[in-house]
Design a protein around this motif. Structure first.
Motif, PDB file in Angstrom:
ATOM      1  N   SER A 117       4.578   4.530   1.656  1.00  0.00           N
ATOM      2  CA  SER A 117       4.197   5.683   0.844  1.00  0.00           C
ATOM      3  C   SER A 117       4.703   6.985   1.435  1.00  0.00           C
ATOM      4  O   SER A 117       5.105   7.051   2.597  1.00  0.00           O
ATOM      5  CB  SER A 117       2.679   5.747   0.703  1.00  0.00           C
ATOM      6  OG  SER A 117       2.086   6.106   1.933  1.00  0.00           O
ATOM      7  N   ASN A 118       4.668   8.016   0.600  1.00  0.00           N
ATOM      8  CA  ASN A 118       5.056   9.365   0.979  1.00  0.00           C
ATOM      9  C   ASN A 118       4.058  10.318   0.326  1.00  0.00           C
ATOM     10  O   ASN A 118       4.024  10.435  -0.901  1.00  0.00           O
ATOM     11  CB  ASN A 118       6.479   9.650   0.498  1.00  0.00           C
ATOM     12  CG  ASN A 118       6.976  11.008   0.941  1.00  0.00           C
ATOM     13  OD1 ASN A 118       6.222  11.844   1.424  1.00  0.00           O
ATOM     14  ND2 ASN A 118       8.258  11.233   0.762  1.00  0.00           N
ATOM     15  N   ASN A 129       0.727  10.881  -3.981  1.00  0.00           N
ATOM     16  CA  ASN A 129       1.215   9.831  -3.095  1.00  0.00           C
ATOM     17  C   ASN A 129       2.136   8.931  -3.911  1.00  0.00           C
ATOM     18  O   ASN A 129       1.716   8.369  -4.924  1.00  0.00           O
ATOM     19  CB  ASN A 129       0.061   9.027  -2.497  1.00  0.00           C
ATOM     20  CG  ASN A 129       0.525   8.133  -1.360  1.00  0.00           C
ATOM     21  OD1 ASN A 129       1.685   8.149  -0.975  1.00  0.00           O
ATOM     22  ND2 ASN A 129      -0.394   7.358  -0.820  1.00  0.00           N
ATOM     23  N   SER A 130       3.384   8.808  -3.492  1.00  0.00           N
ATOM     24  CA  SER A 130       4.369   7.961  -4.175  1.00  0.00           C
ATOM     25  C   SER A 130       4.911   6.942  -3.192  1.00  0.00           C
ATOM     26  O   SER A 130       5.043   7.231  -2.003  1.00  0.00           O
ATOM     27  CB  SER A 130       5.527   8.802  -4.717  1.00  0.00           C
ATOM     28  OG  SER A 130       5.081   9.694  -5.705  1.00  0.00           O
ATOM     29  N   GLY A 131       5.246   5.770  -3.699  1.00  0.00           N
ATOM     30  CA  GLY A 131       5.792   4.753  -2.815  1.00  0.00           C
ATOM     31  C   GLY A 131       6.014   3.426  -3.508  1.00  0.00           C
ATOM     32  O   GLY A 131       6.224   3.362  -4.719  1.00  0.00           O
ATOM     33  N   TYR A 132       5.930   2.372  -2.691  1.00  0.00           N
ATOM     34  CA  TYR A 132       6.207   0.999  -3.140  1.00  0.00           C
ATOM     35  C   TYR A 132       5.104   0.061  -2.678  1.00  0.00           C
ATOM     36  O   TYR A 132       4.512   0.256  -1.622  1.00  0.00           O
ATOM     37  CB  TYR A 132       7.520   0.491  -2.518  1.00  0.00           C
ATOM     38  CG  TYR A 132       8.719   1.314  -2.823  1.00  0.00           C
ATOM     39  CD1 TYR A 132       9.461   1.084  -3.962  1.00  0.00           C
ATOM     40  CD2 TYR A 132       9.126   2.326  -1.954  1.00  0.00           C
ATOM     41  CE1 TYR A 132      10.590   1.844  -4.241  1.00  0.00           C
ATOM     42  CE2 TYR A 132      10.246   3.090  -2.223  1.00  0.00           C
ATOM     43  CZ  TYR A 132      10.968   2.839  -3.376  1.00  0.00           C
ATOM     44  OH  TYR A 132      12.079   3.592  -3.639  1.00  0.00           O
ATOM     45  N   TYR A 133       4.885  -0.986  -3.460  1.00  0.00           N
ATOM     46  CA  TYR A 133       4.061  -2.108  -3.055  1.00  0.00           C
ATOM     47  C   TYR A 133       4.508  -3.318  -3.851  1.00  0.00           C
ATOM     48  O   TYR A 133       5.201  -3.183  -4.863  1.00  0.00           O
ATOM     49  CB  TYR A 133       2.559  -1.865  -3.208  1.00  0.00           C
ATOM     50  CG  TYR A 133       2.053  -1.217  -4.479  1.00  0.00           C
ATOM     51  CD1 TYR A 133       2.562  -1.497  -5.739  1.00  0.00           C
ATOM     52  CD2 TYR A 133       0.990  -0.333  -4.425  1.00  0.00           C
ATOM     53  CE1 TYR A 133       2.052  -0.900  -6.892  1.00  0.00           C
ATOM     54  CE2 TYR A 133       0.473   0.267  -5.558  1.00  0.00           C
ATOM     55  CZ  TYR A 133       1.007  -0.021  -6.796  1.00  0.00           C
ATOM     56  OH  TYR A 133       0.499   0.559  -7.934  1.00  0.00           O
ATOM     57  N   VAL A 147       5.726  -9.204  -7.809  1.00  0.00           N
ATOM     58  CA  VAL A 147       6.024  -8.084  -8.693  1.00  0.00           C
ATOM     59  C   VAL A 147       6.214  -6.832  -7.826  1.00  0.00           C
ATOM     60  O   VAL A 147       5.256  -6.106  -7.548  1.00  0.00           O
ATOM     61  CB  VAL A 147       4.905  -7.850  -9.736  1.00  0.00           C
ATOM     62  CG1 VAL A 147       5.269  -6.702 -10.671  1.00  0.00           C
ATOM     63  CG2 VAL A 147       4.623  -9.119 -10.526  1.00  0.00           C
ATOM     64  N   PRO A 148       7.459  -6.586  -7.375  1.00  0.00           N
ATOM     65  CA  PRO A 148       7.712  -5.362  -6.620  1.00  0.00           C
ATOM     66  C   PRO A 148       7.542  -4.175  -7.568  1.00  0.00           C
ATOM     67  O   PRO A 148       8.078  -4.177  -8.680  1.00  0.00           O
ATOM     68  CB  PRO A 148       9.173  -5.491  -6.167  1.00  0.00           C
ATOM     69  CG  PRO A 148       9.570  -6.901  -6.447  1.00  0.00           C
ATOM     70  CD  PRO A 148       8.657  -7.411  -7.509  1.00  0.00           C
ATOM     71  N   ALA A 149       6.787  -3.177  -7.131  1.00  0.00           N
ATOM     72  CA  ALA A 149       6.495  -2.045  -8.010  1.00  0.00           C
ATOM     73  C   ALA A 149       6.580  -0.734  -7.231  1.00  0.00           C
ATOM     74  O   ALA A 149       6.467  -0.706  -6.008  1.00  0.00           O
ATOM     75  CB  ALA A 149       5.104  -2.202  -8.624  1.00  0.00           C
ATOM     76  N   ARG A 150       6.787   0.329  -7.977  1.00  0.00           N
ATOM     77  CA  ARG A 150       6.746   1.677  -7.407  1.00  0.00           C
ATOM     78  C   ARG A 150       5.524   2.363  -7.990  1.00  0.00           C
ATOM     79  O   ARG A 150       5.069   2.025  -9.086  1.00  0.00           O
ATOM     80  CB  ARG A 150       8.020   2.426  -7.734  1.00  0.00           C
ATOM     81  CG  ARG A 150       8.313   2.450  -9.226  1.00  0.00           C
ATOM     82  CD  ARG A 150       9.689   2.916  -9.507  1.00  0.00           C
ATOM     83  NE  ARG A 150       9.956   2.746 -10.939  1.00  0.00           N
ATOM     84  CZ  ARG A 150      11.109   2.997 -11.491  1.00  0.00           C
ATOM     85  NH1 ARG A 150      12.111   3.402 -10.757  1.00  0.00           N
ATOM     86  NH2 ARG A 150      11.282   2.839 -12.780  1.00  0.00           N
TER      87      ARG A 150
END
Length: 191
Positions: A117-118, A129-133, A147-150
């Motif tokens: 995250s950023n 807060n933006s990022g990936y999980y 399921v890769p997601a942003r």
């Protein structure tokens, strides 16, 4: 867009959002800070926002019998959601109904190490807060679908913490990561 919002005040009712009312209130709340009031780099504040997102991740994947209620409580009453597995922008009861499905998927989990995250602090009371999980969803045949997601969470500080969390989600966008077009890959490779 947020820089512009930071210097303007929106009058109540300045925007119309149909049945997803409350957009003007949300934008006004984010516009309540000016450039002079913005918080610089504050590691403690950034950590508390990141912890709010991690709390959401742990809650949505907890498998608790009342999970949809616990997840829904993390959102402000007029929050908006673009859910990971939904085609619709959801607010109010539609948001709750989404988590009656998503938060109740048996075995739903977050792939270990996939969270990145950023955090951006907009003011003492507003943050992004933006990022990936990567979600892992068990399938009927025994396989696990990754399921890769942003994501982007927009937060407003609560007057009173709920479930130990001092930040309310006012806007949340989570979507599966699309495959990049070949032309874009070529452009990025030339850097």
């Amino acid at each position: 867009m947020f820089a512009r919002l930071a210097t303007q005040r929106l009058a109540p009712g300045a925007l119309s959002c149909g049945r997803l009312g409350g957009c003007a209130r949300r934008l006004s709340a984010l516009a309540d800070f000016s450039g002079e009031e913005q918080v610089g780099h504050d590691p403690l504040l950034e950590r508390s926002v990141d912890e709010a997102t991690l709390h959401w991740c742990k809650t949505v994947t907890s498998g608790a019998a009342d999970n949809w209620q616990r997840v829904s409580a993390l959102y402000d009453q007029d929050a908006l959601l673009w859910g990971t597995v939904s085609e619709d922008l959801r607010g109010e009861q539609d948001l709750v109904d989404y988590f009656k499905y998503f938060a109740m998927i048996p075995g739903l989990s977050l792939r270990e190490g996939s969270y990145k995250s950023n955090v951006q602090i907009l003011s003492e009371d507003a943050a992004i807060n933006s990022g990936y999980y990567t979600f892992e969803i068990p399938q009927d045949n025994g396989d696990v679908k990754a399921v890769p997601a942003r994501f982007t969470f927009v937060y407003r500080r609560r007057d009173e913490p709920i479930d130990g969390c001092e930040w309310a989600i006012v806007n949340h966008h989570s979507s599966a990561i699309p495959e990049q077009p070949g032309a874009l890959k070529d452009i990025l490779a030339k850097r």
